[in-house]
Design an enzyme around this catalytic site. Structure first.
Site, PDB file in Angstrom:
ATOM      1  CG  ASN A  62      10.087 -17.967   1.779  1.00 37.60           C
ATOM      2  OD1 ASN A  62       9.857 -16.929   2.405  1.00 37.60           O
ATOM      3  ND2 ASN A  62      10.878 -18.005   0.721  1.00 37.60           N
ATOM      4  CD1 TRP A  63       4.751 -18.165   5.715  1.00 36.23           C
ATOM      5  CD2 TRP A  63       4.296 -16.578   7.234  1.00 36.23           C
ATOM      6  NE1 TRP A  63       4.221 -18.786   6.828  1.00 36.23           N
ATOM      7  CE2 TRP A  63       3.936 -17.829   7.774  1.00 36.23           C
ATOM      8  CE3 TRP A  63       4.109 -15.429   8.016  1.00 36.23           C
ATOM      9  CZ2 TRP A  63       3.388 -17.967   9.059  1.00 36.23           C
ATOM     10  CZ3 TRP A  63       3.569 -15.567   9.295  1.00 36.23           C
ATOM     11  CH2 TRP A  63       3.215 -16.816   9.808  1.00 36.23           C
ATOM     12  CE  LYS A  64       8.570 -17.420  -2.096  1.00 37.31           C
ATOM     13  NZ  LYS A  64       8.633 -17.741  -3.509  1.00 37.31           N
ATOM     14  CG  HIS A 123      14.352 -17.497  -2.012  1.00 32.73           C
ATOM     15  ND1 HIS A 123      13.828 -17.021  -3.192  1.00 32.73           N
ATOM     16  CD2 HIS A 123      13.522 -18.491  -1.604  1.00 32.73           C
ATOM     17  CE1 HIS A 123      12.721 -17.700  -3.475  1.00 32.73           C
ATOM     18  NE2 HIS A 123      12.504 -18.595  -2.529  1.00 32.73           N
ATOM     19  CD  GLU A 128      11.019 -15.277  -4.541  1.00 28.12           C
ATOM     20  OE1 GLU A 128      10.910 -14.929  -3.344  1.00 28.12           O
ATOM     21  OE2 GLU A 128      10.278 -16.141  -5.064  1.00 28.12           O
ATOM     22  N   GLY A 163       6.420 -20.549  -7.784  1.00 24.34           N
ATOM     23  CA  GLY A 163       5.232 -19.719  -7.989  1.00 24.34           C
ATOM     24  C   GLY A 163       4.559 -19.918  -9.332  1.00 24.34           C
ATOM     25  CB  SER A 219       4.799 -25.324  -7.862  1.00 21.03           C
ATOM     26  OG  SER A 219       4.898 -24.059  -8.499  1.00 21.03           O
ATOM     27  N   GLY A 221       6.278 -21.999  -0.583  1.00 18.90           N
ATOM     28  CA  GLY A 221       5.927 -20.583  -0.669  1.00 18.90           C
ATOM     29  C   GLY A 221       4.423 -20.402  -0.559  1.00 18.90           C
ATOM     30  N   GLY A 222       3.767 -20.256  -1.713  1.00 25.15           N
ATOM     31  CA  GLY A 222       2.333 -19.949  -1.772  1.00 25.15           C
ATOM     32  C   GLY A 222       1.463 -20.798  -0.861  1.00 25.15           C
TER      33      GLY A 222
HETATM   34  P1  13P Z   1       6.133 -21.566  -4.238  1.00 22.69           P
HETATM   35  O1  13P Z   1       5.840 -22.712  -3.305  1.00 22.69           O
HETATM   36  O2  13P Z   1       5.116 -20.470  -4.147  1.00 22.69           O
HETATM   37  O3  13P Z   1       6.386 -22.040  -5.622  1.00 22.69           O
HETATM   38  O4  13P Z   1       7.491 -20.879  -3.728  1.00 22.69           O
HETATM   39  C1  13P Z   1       8.603 -21.676  -3.526  1.00 22.69           C
HETATM   40  C2  13P Z   1       9.648 -20.867  -2.826  1.00 22.69           C
HETATM   41  O5  13P Z   1      10.258 -19.996  -3.417  1.00 22.69           O
HETATM   42  C3  13P Z   1       9.876 -21.157  -1.416  1.00 22.69           C
HETATM   43  O6  13P Z   1      11.038 -20.531  -0.966  1.00 22.69           O
END
Ligand code: 13P
Length: 250
Positions: free
Chosen positions: A8-10, A93, A95, A171, A211, A232-233
């Site tokens: 997920n590149w957000k 999600h 967020e 994150g 994470s 994510g990251g």
């Molecule tokens: P991180 O891997 O950066 O913690 O993000 C997780 C996430 O929200 C994936 O959708």
């Protein structure tokens, strides 16, 4: 069971950088035989789809609307995502729940619309730190699942992914422990078996997110209760994302 790795590149990359990352993915994943998915922003979908076309990588979107067409300013339809080459879509999600007020009812409508359009929904659930500390986790997750999956059943050709993403782990660099992941995934799976129809047994996958890195991926991948990860990251680096995907494709 086949495991899956979703990146997920957000909203982390502009258009140019999305294409650069997609090209790096293609280089890194050229011999990859498993299932790995890249989820760029809406605007980057078309360009990234073209870059990924000759690779084993799949494409996903980070959101969608539940209506097929009409006066819904600013929204994107499931059919358009399909036309762009998406096979997956992330729904609900945390967020989006936090910043855009997305509710469990909306998640439910979106999940049904995604399936109807031939997309595989990746429905996100998860508790806050406070809910976790107050021992409310199981209730929160059951409530989210009950509402998100209300009236939803799968046929043999449809897949559904649930991503358990504890909000405190997103994150923060503080992933869940393996023991805790196994326990809570076991709990979620038992609940899903209770409420879903039988095709769901095979076609429903439970991912972990929060994470995930190349360091903790091998341990998580060994758990039979974890069918994959939502990253994510660490998905913003093609080499690390490949290492995670390889851990889940053993
Ligand atoms: P991180 O891997 O950066 O913690 O993000 C997780 C996430 O929200 C994936 O959708």
């Amino acid at each position: 069971m086949k495991k899956i790795t979703v990146g997920n590149w957000k909203m982390n990359l502009n258009l140019t950088d999305s294409l650069v990352l997609a090209k790096n993915y293609v280089k890194e994943f050229k011999d990859f035989t498993g299932t790995a998915v890249a989820c760029p922003t809406f605007l980057a979908l078309d360009g990234v789809a073209k870059v990924l076309a000759a690779s084993p990588l799949k494409l996903g979107a980070q959101n969608m609307f539940w209506q097929p067409i009409g006066a819904y300013t600013g929204e994107v339809s499931p059919a358009d995502l399909r036309d762009c080459g998406c096979a997956y879509v992330i729904i609900g999600h945390s967020e989006r729940r936090q910043w855009l007020g997305e509710t469990d009812q909306m998640v439910n409508q979106k999940a049904k619309a995604a399936l109807a359009a031939g997309l595989t929904p990746i429905i996100c659930i998860g508790e806050t730190l406070q809910q976790n500390e107050q021992d409310e986790r199981e209730n929160v997750l059951i409530n989210q699942l009950r509402q998100a999956l209300n009236g939803l059943s799968l046929n043999n050709n449809q897949q559904l992914m649930i991503a358990y993403e504890p909000i405190w782990a997103i994150g923060t660099g503080q992933a869940i422990t393996t023991k805790d992941a196994d326990e809570i995934h076991g709990f979620i799976k038992a609940y899903l078996r209770k409420i879903m129809n039988s095709a769901a047994e095979i076609n429903l996958h439970l991912l972990y997110g929060g994470s995930v890195t190349a360091n903790n991926a091998p341990e998580l991948a060994r758990l039979s209760s974890v069918d994959g990860v939502l990253v994510g990251g660490a998905s913003l680096n093609a080499t690390e994302f490949l290492r995670i995907a390889q851990a889940f494709n053993k």
